[in-house]
Write a protein that holds these residues in place. Structure first.
Motif, PDB file in Angstrom:
ATOM      1  N   MET A 188       0.849  -1.192   0.000  1.00 44.35           N
ATOM      2  CA  MET A 188       0.000   0.000   0.000  1.00 44.35           C
ATOM      3  C   MET A 188       0.881   1.237   0.000  1.00 44.35           C
ATOM      4  O   MET A 188       1.697   1.421   0.911  1.00 44.35           O
ATOM      5  N   PHE A 189       0.722   2.081  -1.023  1.00 42.08           N
ATOM      6  CA  PHE A 189       1.513   3.311  -1.104  1.00 42.08           C
ATOM      7  C   PHE A 189       0.730   4.478  -0.529  1.00 42.08           C
ATOM      8  O   PHE A 189      -0.437   4.694  -0.862  1.00 42.08           O
ATOM      9  N   ALA A 190       1.379   5.276   0.313  1.00 43.07           N
ATOM     10  CA  ALA A 190       0.748   6.407   0.986  1.00 43.07           C
ATOM     11  C   ALA A 190       0.849   7.655   0.116  1.00 43.07           C
ATOM     12  O   ALA A 190       1.695   8.528   0.339  1.00 43.07           O
ATOM     13  N   GLY A 199       5.857   5.257 -10.006  1.00 39.78           N
ATOM     14  CA  GLY A 199       7.021   4.470 -10.402  1.00 39.78           C
ATOM     15  C   GLY A 199       7.355   3.386  -9.396  1.00 39.78           C
ATOM     16  O   GLY A 199       7.768   2.275  -9.769  1.00 39.78           O
ATOM     17  N   VAL A 200       7.185   3.692  -8.126  1.00 39.59           N
ATOM     18  CA  VAL A 200       7.436   2.696  -7.078  1.00 39.59           C
ATOM     19  C   VAL A 200       6.504   1.503  -7.261  1.00 39.59           C
ATOM     20  O   VAL A 200       6.931   0.341  -7.187  1.00 39.59           O
ATOM     21  N   CYS A 201       5.235   1.777  -7.515  1.00 39.42           N
ATOM     22  CA  CYS A 201       4.270   0.686  -7.686  1.00 39.42           C
ATOM     23  C   CYS A 201       4.501  -0.071  -8.996  1.00 39.42           C
ATOM     24  O   CYS A 201       4.304  -1.291  -9.050  1.00 39.42           O
ATOM     25  N   ALA A 202       4.940   0.633 -10.038  1.00 42.61           N
ATOM     26  CA  ALA A 202       5.266  -0.054 -11.288  1.00 42.61           C
ATOM     27  C   ALA A 202       6.414  -1.028 -11.077  1.00 42.61           C
ATOM     28  O   ALA A 202       6.390  -2.173 -11.570  1.00 42.61           O
ATOM     29  N   ALA A 215       0.277 -15.026  -4.492  1.00 46.97           N
ATOM     30  CA  ALA A 215       0.782 -15.581  -5.749  1.00 46.97           C
ATOM     31  C   ALA A 215       1.064 -14.501  -6.787  1.00 46.97           C
ATOM     32  O   ALA A 215       1.945 -14.672  -7.638  1.00 46.97           O
ATOM     33  N   GLU A 216       0.335 -13.411  -6.737  1.00 45.12           N
ATOM     34  CA  GLU A 216       0.480 -12.335  -7.706  1.00 45.12           C
ATOM     35  C   GLU A 216       0.539 -11.001  -6.975  1.00 45.12           C
ATOM     36  O   GLU A 216       0.037 -10.874  -5.855  1.00 45.12           O
ATOM     37  N   PRO A 217       1.126  -9.985  -7.591  1.00 41.53           N
ATOM     38  CA  PRO A 217       1.217  -8.681  -6.910  1.00 41.53           C
ATOM     39  C   PRO A 217      -0.157  -8.103  -6.622  1.00 41.53           C
ATOM     40  O   PRO A 217      -1.093  -8.251  -7.416  1.00 41.53           O
ATOM     41  N   HIS A 218      -0.273  -7.458  -5.490  1.00 36.53           N
ATOM     42  CA  HIS A 218      -1.514  -6.785  -5.113  1.00 36.53           C
ATOM     43  C   HIS A 218      -1.151  -5.461  -4.462  1.00 36.53           C
ATOM     44  O   HIS A 218      -0.511  -5.434  -3.405  1.00 36.53           O
ATOM     45  N   SER A 219      -1.537  -4.371  -5.102  1.00 38.01           N
ATOM     46  CA  SER A 219      -1.167  -3.064  -4.573  1.00 38.01           C
ATOM     47  C   SER A 219      -2.394  -2.188  -4.397  1.00 38.01           C
ATOM     48  O   SER A 219      -3.402  -2.334  -5.094  1.00 38.01           O
ATOM     49  N   GLY A 220      -2.263  -1.280  -3.453  1.00 38.71           N
ATOM     50  CA  GLY A 220      -3.302  -0.288  -3.216  1.00 38.71           C
ATOM     51  C   GLY A 220      -2.666   1.077  -3.046  1.00 38.71           C
ATOM     52  O   GLY A 220      -1.452   1.208  -2.904  1.00 38.71           O
ATOM     53  N   VAL A 221      -3.498   2.093  -3.035  1.00 41.92           N
ATOM     54  CA  VAL A 221      -3.022   3.453  -2.838  1.00 41.92           C
ATOM     55  C   VAL A 221      -3.936   4.137  -1.831  1.00 41.92           C
ATOM     56  O   VAL A 221      -5.159   4.017  -1.904  1.00 41.92           O
ATOM     57  N   ALA A 222      -3.331   4.813  -0.867  1.00 37.04           N
ATOM     58  CA  ALA A 222      -4.078   5.554   0.147  1.00 37.04           C
ATOM     59  C   ALA A 222      -4.044   7.036  -0.214  1.00 37.04           C
ATOM     60  O   ALA A 222      -2.964   7.616  -0.368  1.00 37.04           O
ATOM     61  N   VAL A 223      -5.222   7.629  -0.363  1.00 40.89           N
ATOM     62  CA  VAL A 223      -5.328   9.016  -0.812  1.00 40.89           C
ATOM     63  C   VAL A 223      -6.182   9.828   0.150  1.00 40.89           C
ATOM     64  O   VAL A 223      -7.080   9.297   0.799  1.00 40.89           O
ATOM     65  N   GLN A 224      -5.865  11.128   0.247  1.00 36.69           N
ATOM     66  CA  GLN A 224      -6.688  12.050   1.026  1.00 36.69           C
ATOM     67  C   GLN A 224      -7.917  12.405   0.200  1.00 36.69           C
ATOM     68  O   GLN A 224      -7.806  12.877  -0.936  1.00 36.69           O
ATOM     69  N   SER A 305      -5.550  -2.013  -7.317  1.00 34.87           N
ATOM     70  CA  SER A 305      -6.866  -2.647  -7.318  1.00 34.87           C
ATOM     71  C   SER A 305      -7.665  -2.264  -6.080  1.00 34.87           C
ATOM     72  O   SER A 305      -8.780  -2.752  -5.891  1.00 34.87           O
ATOM     73  N   GLU A 306      -7.080  -1.408  -5.242  1.00 25.85           N
ATOM     74  CA  GLU A 306      -7.750  -0.987  -4.019  1.00 25.85           C
ATOM     75  C   GLU A 306      -7.336   0.441  -3.690  1.00 25.85           C
ATOM     76  O   GLU A 306      -6.174   0.818  -3.863  1.00 25.85           O
ATOM     77  N   VAL A 307      -8.291   1.222  -3.217  1.00 25.94           N
ATOM     78  CA  VAL A 307      -8.032   2.593  -2.782  1.00 25.94           C
ATOM     79  C   VAL A 307      -8.494   2.742  -1.344  1.00 25.94           C
ATOM     80  O   VAL A 307      -9.611   2.335  -0.994  1.00 25.94           O
TER      81      VAL A 307
END
Length: 337
Positions: A188-190, A199-202, A215-224, A305-307
């Motif tokens: 999860m990127f802040a 770029g970090v998430c890429a 098994a596979e990458p899963h990333s999210g982003v936390a936004v204001q 895939s998640e916010v």
């Protein structure tokens, strides 16, 4: 795309930290009814404007008061703690609330250097920068991979078995993404701290190594996110957040989240626009449709895939309304709790 909540337990002018913690429970119950997916609480120390210093203490009451939400930390600042103690605490929570507990881990102190020192048991020297070793020890307990000849091998039988939390790595810089990819953890990127993580998430997605946990990458982003019925109302609400950020970035103390009136006076006195944010900061502010479009654009840029929406709003009722509007515009599955 999953929509979740990150709660920093803001303490507003004229209220107490005790009330802020009760507000967390009220918002969590609303988020559960509205159909949000996760509800994470943050860890901050030495702050009079953010009330939660111990996510592991708050997670249990939230999980007990809700039914559908996954509940977790956003995050536990691991450098302050023993990996075994963190593993045991979240093992207990997982045993009590099976399939619903997340352990989000961060490597920042969540405080200034003085507070970080006060949190140390041994203050004769500065804490070593051994986060990666701590993380590997913690995962060894959770994944039952402590070598048989390790001195701590018999301690790996954690409470709460066979349940265990879903462990995430959190960050606002490149290193956390590198480790998450290397260890096969969700990430999860802040963005609300540093709005430059595409770029970090890429790199995380490109370099991901499968693990027993994922098994596979899963990333999210936390936004204001600050949402209101109209763009104008949202911009007014956002002035409190903007004033707080400017004080943080200029080293001026701000005890609690200022009211809109206080914030507008501040910006007028200093000849600044009330929506001005410091460099590197971003907030998604507006009416529901505008907010949805901007969230979708940020998620696409991050391959997320998640916010997670974090909302610093002075008025608690307006904060509740912001999440209601967010749930409505994304068509979340309301009414299940």
């Amino acid at each position: 795309m999953k929509i979740s909540v990150l709660d920093q337990a803001p303490v507003s002018e004229g209220t107490s930290s005790a009330q802020a913690l009760r507000n967390v429970l009220e918002l969590a119950q609303l988020a559960d009814r509205l159909g949000f997916y996760r509800y994470w609480v943050a860890e901050h120390h030495g702050s009079s404007s953010l009330a939660c210093t111990a996510p592991e203490v708050l997670i249990g009451p939230i999980a007990a008061a809700t039914r559908r939400l996954r509940v977790g930390s956003g995050g536990v600042m691991l450098p302050h703690y023993s990996p075994l103690k963190v593993a045991e605490s979240f093992g207990m929570l997982s045993g009590l609330y099976p399939g619903r507990i997340d352990l989000g881990l961060g490597r920042a102190p969540g405080s200034d250097s003085l507070t970080a020192s006060a949190l140390q048991r041994d203050r004769r020297q500065r804490m070593p920068d051994d986060f990666f070793d701590q993380l590997n020890e913690l995962l060894a307990y959770q994944w039952d991979r402590v070598p048989a000849d390790h001195p701590f091998a018999r301690l790996a039988d954690l409470p709460g078995r066979p349940e265990s939390p879903q462990t995430w790595l959190l960050g606002s810089s490149a290193q956390s993404g590198i480790w998450a990819a290397q260890l096969g953890l969700p990430y999860m990127f802040a963005d609300f701290i540093q709005a430059a993580g595409e770029g970090v998430c890429a790199d995380y997605h490109r370099d991901f190594t499968p693990s027993d946990a994922l098994a596979e990458p899963h990333s999210g982003v936390a936004v204001q996110v600050i949402c209101a019925d109209t763009d104008e109302e949202a911009r007014l609400l956002a002035s409190s957040y903007a004033m707080r950020l400017i004080h943080m970035h200029t080293g001026r103390r701000l005890d609690k989240i200022p009211s809109v009136e206080t914030a507008l006076r501040f910006f007028e006195q200093h000849g600044m626009a009330s929506d001005r944010l410091p460099p590197g900061r971003r907030a998604i502010v507006g009416s529901p449709q505008r907010v949805r479009e901007e969230i979708e654009a940020v998620a696409a840029a991050y391959q997320a895939s998640e916010v997670m929406a974090v909302s610093i709003i002075y008025d608690h009722r307006a904060r509740l309304r912001s999440y209601e509007l967010l749930a409505g515009v994304f068509g979340l599955d309301a009414g299940g709790a």
